[in-house]
Write an enzyme that holds these catalytic residues in place. Structure first.
Site, short mmCIF file in Angstrom:
data_model
loop_
_atom_site.label_atom_id
_atom_site.label_comp_id
_atom_site.label_asym_id
_atom_site.label_seq_id
_atom_site.Cartn_x
_atom_site.Cartn_y
_atom_site.Cartn_z
N SER A 12 0.83 -1.21 0.00
CA SER A 12 0.00 0.00 0.00
C SER A 12 0.87 1.27 0.00
O SER A 12 0.52 2.28 -0.62
CB SER A 12 -0.98 0.00 1.18
OG SER A 12 -0.29 0.12 2.40
N MET A 89 10.94 -7.16 4.23
CA MET A 89 11.10 -7.97 5.44
C MET A 89 12.43 -8.73 5.45
O MET A 89 12.48 -9.92 5.77
CB MET A 89 9.91 -8.95 5.56
CG MET A 89 8.57 -8.26 5.65
SD MET A 89 8.50 -6.99 6.95
CE MET A 89 8.38 -8.05 8.38
N LEU A 91 16.65 -8.13 6.52
CA LEU A 91 17.63 -7.22 7.10
C LEU A 91 18.77 -7.02 6.11
O LEU A 91 19.24 -7.97 5.49
CB LEU A 91 18.19 -7.80 8.41
CG LEU A 91 17.18 -7.96 9.54
CD1 LEU A 91 17.84 -8.56 10.77
CD2 LEU A 91 16.52 -6.62 9.86
N ASN A 106 13.46 4.36 5.48
CA ASN A 106 12.51 3.33 5.92
C ASN A 106 11.33 3.99 6.60
O ASN A 106 11.45 5.08 7.16
CB ASN A 106 13.23 2.40 6.92
CG ASN A 106 12.34 1.26 7.38
OD1 ASN A 106 11.63 0.64 6.57
ND2 ASN A 106 12.34 0.97 8.68
N HIS A 108 8.35 3.18 9.54
CA HIS A 108 8.05 2.25 10.63
C HIS A 108 6.79 2.72 11.36
O HIS A 108 6.66 3.92 11.67
CB HIS A 108 9.25 2.18 11.59
CG HIS A 108 9.04 1.16 12.66
ND1 HIS A 108 9.20 -0.20 12.42
CD2 HIS A 108 8.64 1.27 13.95
CE1 HIS A 108 8.92 -0.86 13.53
NE2 HIS A 108 8.58 0.01 14.47
C1 GRF Z 1 3.96 -0.58 6.86
O1 GRF Z 1 3.14 -0.56 8.00
C2 GRF Z 1 5.32 -0.06 7.17
O2 GRF Z 1 5.32 0.88 8.20
C3 GRF Z 1 6.07 -1.30 7.60
O3 GRF Z 1 5.58 -2.31 6.76
C4 GRF Z 1 4.23 -2.00 6.40
C5 GRF Z 1 4.14 -2.15 4.90
O4 GRF Z 1 2.80 -2.03 4.47
N1 GRF Z 1 7.49 -1.10 7.48
P1 GRF Z 1 2.48 -2.02 2.91
O5 GRF Z 1 3.08 -3.30 2.32
O6 GRF Z 1 3.11 -0.79 2.32
O7 GRF Z 1 1.00 -2.01 2.80
#
Ligand code: GRF
Length: 201
Positions: A12, A89, A91, A106, A108
């Site tokens: 998203s 996902m 590192l 990034n 978060h």
């Molecule tokens: C988001 O909540 C972001 O903060 C975290 O991973 C999620 C990714 O969501 N790092 P999307 O795949 O962009 O919907």
């Protein structure tokens, strides 16, 4: 300015960035999506938006070094200036971080340094805190750590469920990430000097 988004899942934030570029709110070219999960919904989003997908599966390489060398090769090929992590996902090694220092950002879903890790929204809700939020930051060698670019709070209401809080966090992310990317592109947010010169990509 050439951008690469790294993502592993839903995408998203990827779509929010694509939209902001289309609306000229971000003045840059999104060259590639780097994805490590062949089934990730973000791949379909990239295909639908005409963004080149670079699929790199960790299991196709014998070491993280080789995996990252393949990624680096694509970044060079597409002349990427800025890497945008959006739910990637995996590192990144200290070597990769060092090589691209100040060129990787990034997002978060918490007010870092509070609630690092993969279940930040749930952890904030379970902790009973009054506020949580969203942080956009440059990455460094520590997970969910590095100079902050933008941060915004969200009040947690007693009525919030995980679903309602997640929804509000994601709406905020989709607004905040394009703003933060713009600040970086326009040179208005630079990380504090950490004694190392930024290498060119
Ligand atoms: C988001 O909540 C972001 O903060 C975290 O991973 C999620 C990714 O969501 N790092 P999307 O795949 O962009 O919907």
């Amino acid at each position: 300015m050439n951008l690469a988004v790294f993502a592993s899942g839903r995408g998203s934030n990827f779509s929010a960035i694509v939209k902001a570029i289309k609306q000229r709110k971000i003045k840059a070219k999104l060259q590639i999506l780097v994805c490590d999960q062949p089934q990730a919904p973000v791949i379909k989003r990239a295909q639908a938006s005409g963004v080149q997908v670079v699929l790199v599966r960790r299991q196709d390489f014998s070491s993280r070094l080789d995996f990252e060398a393949a990624v680096t090769q694509r970044l060079k090929y597409y002349e990427i200036d800025l890497i945008i992590l959006a739910g990637f996902m995996r590192l990144l090694s200290p070597d990769f971080v060092k090589r691209y220092r100040n060129r990787v950002i990034n997002i978060h879903p918490s007010l870092l340094p509070a609630f690092k890790g993969a279940s930040a929204i749930k952890d904030a809700l379970n902790a009973g805190v009054d506020f949580t939020g969203v942080t956009v930051h440059f990455i460094d060698e520590e997970v969910d750590h590095g100079p902050v670019i933008l941060q915004q709070k969200i009040k947690i209401s007693p009525k919030d469920t995980l679903a309602s809080l997640e929804k509000r966090i994601h709406i905020l992310e989709h607004k905040l990430y394009p703003q933060a990317i713009n600040l970086v592109i326009n040179g208005k947010r630079k990380p504090f000097s950490q004694g190392s010169k930024t290498p060119s990509l």
